[in-house]
Structure formats: C-alpha cells, structure tokens
Motif scaffolding. Structure first.
Motif, PDB file in Angstrom:
ATOM      1  N   GLY A  17      -1.477  -3.336  -6.579  1.00  0.00           N
ATOM      2  CA  GLY A  17      -0.115  -2.367  -6.506  1.00  0.00           C
ATOM      3  C   GLY A  17       0.975  -3.323  -6.718  1.00  0.00           C
ATOM      4  O   GLY A  17       2.339  -2.609  -6.806  1.00  0.00           O
ATOM      5  N   GLY A  18       1.133  -4.601  -6.774  1.00  0.00           N
ATOM      6  CA  GLY A  18       2.304  -5.449  -7.101  1.00  0.00           C
ATOM      7  C   GLY A  18       2.668  -5.294  -8.455  1.00  0.00           C
ATOM      8  O   GLY A  18       3.634  -5.590  -8.753  1.00  0.00           O
ATOM      9  N   SER A  21       5.463   0.373  -9.504  1.00  0.00           N
ATOM     10  CA  SER A  21       5.731   1.110  -8.415  1.00  0.00           C
ATOM     11  C   SER A  21       6.104   2.688  -8.926  1.00  0.00           C
ATOM     12  O   SER A  21       6.847   3.355  -8.084  1.00  0.00           O
ATOM     13  N   GLU A  71      -2.425  -4.664  -2.375  1.00  0.00           N
ATOM     14  CA  GLU A  71      -0.980  -4.110  -1.908  1.00  0.00           C
ATOM     15  C   GLU A  71      -1.005  -2.828  -1.751  1.00  0.00           C
ATOM     16  O   GLU A  71      -0.073  -2.394  -2.261  1.00  0.00           O
ATOM     17  N   SER A  72      -2.019  -2.123  -1.380  1.00  0.00           N
ATOM     18  CA  SER A  72      -2.235  -0.559  -1.266  1.00  0.00           C
ATOM     19  C   SER A  72      -1.018  -0.132  -0.283  1.00  0.00           C
ATOM     20  O   SER A  72      -0.519   1.130  -0.600  1.00  0.00           O
ATOM     21  N   GLU A  73      -0.562  -0.817   0.761  1.00  0.00           N
ATOM     22  CA  GLU A  73       0.492  -0.235   1.565  1.00  0.00           C
ATOM     23  C   GLU A  73       1.693  -0.176   0.599  1.00  0.00           C
ATOM     24  O   GLU A  73       2.376   0.975   0.751  1.00  0.00           O
ATOM     25  N   LYS A  74       2.025  -1.136  -0.085  1.00  0.00           N
ATOM     26  CA  LYS A  74       3.120  -0.875  -1.187  1.00  0.00           C
ATOM     27  C   LYS A  74       2.844   0.327  -2.107  1.00  0.00           C
ATOM     28  O   LYS A  74       3.681   1.079  -2.134  1.00  0.00           O
ATOM     29  N   SER A  75       1.855   0.593  -2.499  1.00  0.00           N
ATOM     30  CA  SER A  75       1.650   1.613  -3.445  1.00  0.00           C
ATOM     31  C   SER A  75       1.701   2.791  -2.484  1.00  0.00           C
ATOM     32  O   SER A  75       2.177   4.040  -3.097  1.00  0.00           O
ATOM     33  N   LYS A  76       1.439   2.712  -1.369  1.00  0.00           N
ATOM     34  CA  LYS A  76       1.219   4.207  -0.416  1.00  0.00           C
ATOM     35  C   LYS A  76       2.827   4.611  -0.445  1.00  0.00           C
ATOM     36  O   LYS A  76       3.116   5.713  -0.444  1.00  0.00           O
ATOM     37  N   GLU A  77       3.548   3.526  -0.386  1.00  0.00           N
ATOM     38  CA  GLU A  77       4.905   3.993  -0.074  1.00  0.00           C
ATOM     39  C   GLU A  77       5.788   4.097  -1.452  1.00  0.00           C
ATOM     40  O   GLU A  77       6.399   5.156  -1.400  1.00  0.00           O
ATOM     41  N   ASP A  78       5.284   3.517  -2.496  1.00  0.00           N
ATOM     42  CA  ASP A  78       5.901   3.693  -3.813  1.00  0.00           C
ATOM     43  C   ASP A  78       5.357   4.996  -4.395  1.00  0.00           C
ATOM     44  O   ASP A  78       6.310   5.671  -4.922  1.00  0.00           O
TER      45      ASP A  78
END
Length: 137
Positions: A17-18, A21, A71-78
């Motif tokens: 996920g990093g 975005s 980093e799925s939380e970042k992807s969930k947000e992005d």
C-alpha cells in the motif's frame, strides 16, 4: 515413489500500500507483482479480476495463492470515499461506453453511505476468488 501429498505451500504475493495512493497506482502495483515478465498491464477493475483467475502472469489456474496487502489501512484511506466519488464522477463525465444510470446509482449509494469504496470493491474482487486468501496487514 512419488510424493503426492499436498504440503499446502501457497504462493505469496505482496501488494504494498505504501507504493501507491490512487487507483492507477494500485493497477501499476498489481501489474508489477502479478504480471511480471508480461507486457500486459492491469488498467480496469475487470482486468484486475481477470488476472486473478490465472493462466498468465504469476498466477497459475486455480493455484492456491495468498495475497498480503501491506499498509492496507493506508490503501483503505487512499482508495476511500473521496477517490471513489471522483472515479464515478469521471465516468459520468466521459459518458459512453459507461452505463451512466448505473454509475449515477452507485455514486448516490456512496454519498448516502451505502455504497462501496474502491478499496472495498478491490477487496471483494480478491475475495471472490476461492483459491486466494487475502491478508490485510
């Protein structure tokens, strides 16, 4: 003697996920990890679904696979509400070949809090493949 026991070794594929975005960035990441050594690139949700069936790229047909989404939380947000709303609005602006009524309905559902985000759609696509185990990290 042939060893016919299945030692349950799944192929591990990691989506970082990093590394992205946006949806285009996700497609690029998916192409890099799933379509190594091919000149075919993922460019649509349907295309992403298609490569998960296997037979080209790194996935063999019906092979047991584990996808680790780091980093799925970042992807969930992005890939959340804002990007999904833009995604639908752009399709509506483009018009044909898209089914505008259907997309308008999906946009309305999203705004009402009932629709899926792009992240949720991607997770659903992955989970629809019974041979694939998704781990959100």
């Amino acid at each position: 003697m042939l060893n016919t026991s299945n030692n349950n070794k799944r192929k591990m594929i990691v989506i970082h996920g990093g590394h992205f975005s946006s949806l285009e960035g996700f497609y690029e990441e998916a192409s890099n990890v799933l379509m190594k050594d091919t000149d075919w690139k993922v460019g649509t949700l349907d295309g992403f679904d298609d490569i998960l069936y296997g037979g080209f790229g790194v996935v063999e047909n019906h092979e047991e696979i584990e996808i680790l989404w780091k980093e799925s939380e970042k992807s969930k947000e992005d890939l959340g509400f804002t990007l999904t709303k833009e995604f639908y609005e752009n399709k509506i602006k483009q018009g044909k070949p898209f089914n505008i009524e259907l997309i308008q309905q999906k946009l309305s559902e999203l705004i009402e809090g009932k629709g899926q985000t792009l992240f949720e759609i991607l997770v659903e696509i992955i989970e629809s493949h019974k041979n694939i185990t998704l781990i959100l990290d």
